[in-house]
Design a protein around this motif. Structure first.
Motif, short mmCIF file in Angstrom:
data_model
loop_
_atom_site.label_atom_id
_atom_site.label_comp_id
_atom_site.label_asym_id
_atom_site.label_seq_id
_atom_site.Cartn_x
_atom_site.Cartn_y
_atom_site.Cartn_z
N ARG A 46 0.13 59.12 -23.54
CA ARG A 46 0.96 57.91 -23.43
C ARG A 46 1.87 58.01 -22.19
NH1 ARG A 46 2.39 54.24 -27.13
NH2 ARG A 46 4.61 54.58 -26.70
N LEU A 47 2.46 59.18 -21.98
CA LEU A 47 3.29 59.38 -20.79
C LEU A 47 2.46 59.28 -19.51
CD1 LEU A 47 5.62 62.30 -21.93
CD2 LEU A 47 6.30 59.93 -21.50
N GLU A 48 1.23 59.77 -19.58
CA GLU A 48 0.32 59.68 -18.43
C GLU A 48 0.06 58.21 -18.08
OE1 GLU A 48 -4.44 60.05 -17.80
OE2 GLU A 48 -3.52 61.33 -19.33
N PHE A 49 -0.16 57.39 -19.09
CA PHE A 49 -0.38 55.96 -18.90
C PHE A 49 0.81 55.32 -18.18
CE2 PHE A 49 0.50 51.70 -20.63
CZ PHE A 49 -0.64 51.01 -20.21
N LEU A 50 2.00 55.67 -18.63
CA LEU A 50 3.22 55.14 -18.02
C LEU A 50 3.36 55.64 -16.59
CD1 LEU A 50 5.95 53.65 -18.22
CD2 LEU A 50 6.90 55.75 -19.22
N GLY A 51 3.18 56.94 -16.39
CA GLY A 51 3.34 57.53 -15.07
C GLY A 51 2.37 56.97 -14.05
N ASP A 52 1.15 56.67 -14.49
CA ASP A 52 0.15 56.10 -13.59
C ASP A 52 0.63 54.76 -13.02
OD1 ASP A 52 -2.70 55.87 -12.54
OD2 ASP A 52 -2.61 54.10 -13.81
N SER A 53 1.23 53.93 -13.87
CA SER A 53 1.73 52.63 -13.41
C SER A 53 2.90 52.79 -12.44
CB SER A 53 2.17 51.79 -14.61
OG SER A 53 1.07 51.48 -15.44
N ILE A 54 3.80 53.72 -12.76
CA ILE A 54 4.96 53.96 -11.89
C ILE A 54 4.51 54.49 -10.54
CG2 ILE A 54 7.05 55.35 -11.62
CD1 ILE A 54 7.12 55.31 -14.78
N THR A 58 -1.39 65.54 -15.83
CA THR A 58 -0.10 66.11 -16.19
C THR A 58 0.99 65.69 -15.22
OG1 THR A 58 -1.27 68.03 -17.11
CG2 THR A 58 1.10 68.24 -16.81
N MET A 59 0.64 65.58 -13.92
CA MET A 59 1.62 65.08 -12.95
C MET A 59 2.04 63.67 -13.33
SD MET A 59 2.61 67.25 -10.68
CE MET A 59 3.70 65.93 -10.22
N GLU A 60 1.09 62.82 -13.70
CA GLU A 60 1.43 61.46 -14.09
C GLU A 60 2.31 61.45 -15.34
OE1 GLU A 60 -2.35 58.90 -12.36
OE2 GLU A 60 -2.43 59.61 -14.43
N ALA A 61 2.00 62.34 -16.28
CA ALA A 61 2.82 62.42 -17.49
C ALA A 61 4.25 62.83 -17.16
CB ALA A 61 2.21 63.41 -18.48
N LEU A 62 4.43 63.73 -16.21
CA LEU A 62 5.78 64.14 -15.81
C LEU A 62 6.52 63.01 -15.11
CD1 LEU A 62 4.97 67.76 -14.64
CD2 LEU A 62 6.54 67.15 -16.49
N ILE A 63 5.80 62.21 -14.35
CA ILE A 63 6.42 61.03 -13.74
C ILE A 63 6.87 60.07 -14.83
CG2 ILE A 63 5.99 58.99 -12.32
CD1 ILE A 63 4.00 60.78 -10.71
N GLY A 64 6.01 59.88 -15.84
CA GLY A 64 6.38 59.03 -16.96
C GLY A 64 7.58 59.56 -17.71
N ALA A 65 7.64 60.86 -17.90
CA ALA A 65 8.78 61.48 -18.60
C ALA A 65 10.07 61.31 -17.79
CB ALA A 65 8.50 62.96 -18.84
N THR A 66 9.95 61.38 -16.48
CA THR A 66 11.12 61.17 -15.63
C THR A 66 11.65 59.75 -15.79
OG1 THR A 66 10.30 62.78 -14.01
CG2 THR A 66 11.96 61.20 -13.24
N TYR A 67 10.75 58.80 -15.88
CA TYR A 67 11.17 57.41 -16.11
C TYR A 67 11.90 57.27 -17.44
CZ TYR A 67 10.84 52.37 -16.89
OH TYR A 67 11.14 51.06 -17.16
N VAL A 68 11.33 57.84 -18.50
CA VAL A 68 11.93 57.74 -19.83
C VAL A 68 13.32 58.38 -19.84
CG1 VAL A 68 11.73 58.47 -22.24
CG2 VAL A 68 9.71 57.63 -21.02
N SER A 69 13.47 59.52 -19.17
CA SER A 69 14.74 60.24 -19.19
C SER A 69 15.78 59.68 -18.23
CB SER A 69 14.51 61.72 -18.84
OG SER A 69 13.90 62.41 -19.90
#
Length: 249
Positions: free
Chosen positions: A64-72, A140-151
């Protein structure tokens, strides 16, 4: 997609206390390396591959975080290229964006920061070299980007993306190849001998989440794989990997 466990994991399935401590340390280390603040649990989630989740009772994983990070990632790179290159035509902008958001580019970024050692993988993936697979590193890089957005919100996530991708722009030689890797590989191969690149592509997964794996072979010179969400992207990733191998030979 994150899943809920159908039953509580057994004692043998649960990560040990030492594993939990290691994962917590990994989460802190990765956030510091990225220069962002991400909650420990969220960062652990971003580092959790579905293979690890499956082997530990169906715990949540990072898709799910990967999905978000890909868009960002796509938005940040698109806006940067549009803003900083006012004279470039749409086609050239599209090529540069494709290069910067490709699996190969993200995997290169991941290797630069040593991400592979921190990813929570199932035993099968560990044994088959999952820590250095382009697809796992990029996801995993995309997921970390997504996590950065959430945080931290959109601005912090965008700043992170730009910090990660700008070094790729600085390598004009490789970036030029990444914009059109199939043509770049063809040109490189033409200088080396008569063999032409040949591509084979296989697809896996359901129709709504198809994953393509391409293998490019150039006689006995080189063979390389690439993964993407379309046949075209998989072939581009494979071509860029092969081009890199020949360029470094």
């Amino acid at each position: 997609m994150s899943g809920s466990p159908s039953a509580s994991p057994s004692a043998s399935q649960r990560p040990s206390a030492s594993q939990t401590s290691t994962h917590s340390s990994s989460a802190v280390d990765i956030a510091a390396m990225l220069g962002v603040t991400i909650g420990e649990k969220l960062c652990e989630l971003a580092l959790t591959h579905r293979s690890f989740a499956y082997e530990n009772g169906g715990i949540a994983h990072n898709e799910r975080l990967e999905f978000l990070g890909d868009s960002i990632l796509g938005q940040a790179v698109t806006v940067m290229l549009f803003t900083e290159n006012p004279t470039l035509e749409e086609g050239e902008l599209a090529k540069r964006r494709a290069a910067l958001v490709s699996t190969t580019a993200l995997a290169e970024i991941a290797r630069r920061i040593g991400l592979g050692q921190f990813i929570r993988l199932g035993n099968g993936e560990v044994l088959t070299g999952g820590r250095d697979k382009d697809s796992i590193l990029a996801d995993t890089m995309e997921a970390l980007i997504g996590a950065t957005y959430v945080s931290n919100g959109a601005d912090a996530a965008t700043e992170l993306v730009l910090r990660l991708v700008r070094p790729l722009l600085a390598d004009a030689h490789r970036f030029g190849a990444a914009m059109d890797p199939k043509t770049s590989l063809q040109e490189r191969v033409a200088k080396l001998g008569p063999d032409a690149p040949t591509y084979a592509v296989v697809a896996d997964g359901p129709d709504h989440a198809r994953v393509f794996t391409a293998t490019v072979t150039v006689g006995t010179l080189v063979s390389a794989e690439g993964v993407g969400t379309s046949k075209k992207h998989a072939e581009m990733a494979a071509a860029l990997t092969a081009w890199t191998m020949l360029d470094n030979a």
